[in-house]
Design an enzyme around this catalytic site. Structure first.
Site, PDB file in Angstrom:
ATOM      1  N   HIS A  98      50.416  29.596  47.469  1.00 26.82           N
ATOM      2  CA  HIS A  98      50.788  30.259  46.211  1.00 26.82           C
ATOM      3  C   HIS A  98      49.579  30.336  45.287  1.00 26.82           C
ATOM      4  CE1 HIS A  98      53.093  31.260  42.570  1.00 26.82           C
ATOM      5  NE2 HIS A  98      52.309  30.367  41.977  1.00 26.82           N
ATOM      6  N   GLU A  99      48.834  29.234  45.173  1.00 26.95           N
ATOM      7  CA  GLU A  99      47.667  29.237  44.294  1.00 26.95           C
ATOM      8  C   GLU A  99      46.584  30.180  44.813  1.00 26.95           C
ATOM      9  OE1 GLU A  99      47.981  28.067  41.476  1.00 26.95           O
ATOM     10  OE2 GLU A  99      49.810  26.931  41.879  1.00 26.95           O
ATOM     11  N   HIS A 102      47.033  33.667  43.642  1.00 21.34           N
ATOM     12  CA  HIS A 102      46.419  34.006  42.353  1.00 21.34           C
ATOM     13  C   HIS A 102      44.948  34.389  42.524  1.00 21.34           C
ATOM     14  CE1 HIS A 102      49.869  33.070  39.968  1.00 21.34           C
ATOM     15  NE2 HIS A 102      49.898  31.791  40.311  1.00 21.34           N
ATOM     16  N   HIS A 106      43.199  37.899  41.504  1.00 21.26           N
ATOM     17  CA  HIS A 106      41.976  37.985  40.706  1.00 21.26           C
ATOM     18  C   HIS A 106      40.965  38.910  41.387  1.00 21.26           C
ATOM     19  CE1 HIS A 106      38.646  35.654  38.358  1.00 21.26           C
ATOM     20  NE2 HIS A 106      38.870  36.860  37.867  1.00 21.26           N
TER      21      HIS A 106
END
Length: 226
Positions: A98-99, A102, A106
């Site tokens: 999940h991280e 991100h 980006h």
């Protein structure tokens, strides 16, 4: 009168928030006891997902605490809590990926993430000032201060609403990549979904509380102006 009516849904939303926090911890703990079939740690899964998306230069660092996982867009680093970084559970790989979602957002300049980053400096200021403006306005009957406080508080609420699609998109990316890249099996995907959905619910509950609180302030403001 209007403010008292709004107290009931606000209290219900607060109860939802407490339940969501309890659920995310319970779900994480449940699936942290379930090893993934391929024996991948959170670090392993995150590294593979980063590399598969050309993000070779983004490091992964362990951090202390529980559920302290995050992607730092300023320093371009994925930070995973120690249980996630070192363990090979369904929970660990789910949170780690999940991280990384991100980080991929980006890289691709995902519009809602870009908007969120641009909003942050003002929202950081506004969220700190708004409570003092509202408190001073209500204490001294200064409607101009109340109105200004509502505007600043609205910015913080908008930030939380923008955060929702960012979080859901990161989770969707994680689930798809985890399956297509073979990080988890089809049978394990349900556990991944449970972990990510439980985490997403906390953002939904927080946003709901903020929206209802904003409506309460607006109703108080407009009723006193009439």
């Amino acid at each position: 009168m209007y403010s008292n009516v709004m107290l009931i849904p606000i209290l219900l939303a607060f109860g939802l928030s407490l339940w969501a926090q309890f659920r995310v911890k319970g779900t994480f703990n449940k699936y942290s006891q379930v090893p993934n079939m391929y024996g991948l740690t959170g670090h392993d899964a995150a590294r593979r997902m980063l590399d598969a998306n050309g993000l070779y230069d983004i490091p992964i660092e362990p951090v202390r605490g529980a559920l302290t996982d995050h992607y730092d867009p300023i320093h371009k680093v994925v930070r995973l809590s120690e249980p996630v970084y070192y363990e090979n559970s369904i929970s660990a790989v789910s949170v780690a990926c999940h991280e990384v979602g991100h980080a991929i957002q980006h890289k691709e300049a995902y519009p809602m993430l870009v908007l969120r980053h641009r909003m942050f400096p003002f929202v950081n200021f506004a969220s700190g000032v708004a409570p003092f403006l509202l408190l001073a306005g209500f204490l001294f009957g200064a409607f101009n201060l109340i109105g200004l406080g509502i505007i600043f508080f609205s910015a913080a609420v908008l930030f939380q609403l923008v955060t929702l699609p960012v979080e859901f998109n990161a989770s969707n990316r994680a689930r798809k990549i985890m399956l297509t890249q073979g990080f988890v099996t089809n049978e394990e995907e349900r556990g991944v979904a449970n972990v990510l959905n439980a985490a997403a619910l906390t953002y939904v509950a927080a946003a709901l509380i903020s929206v209802l609180e904003l409506l309460r302030y607006i109703l108080i403001f407009t009723s006193n102006r009439d």
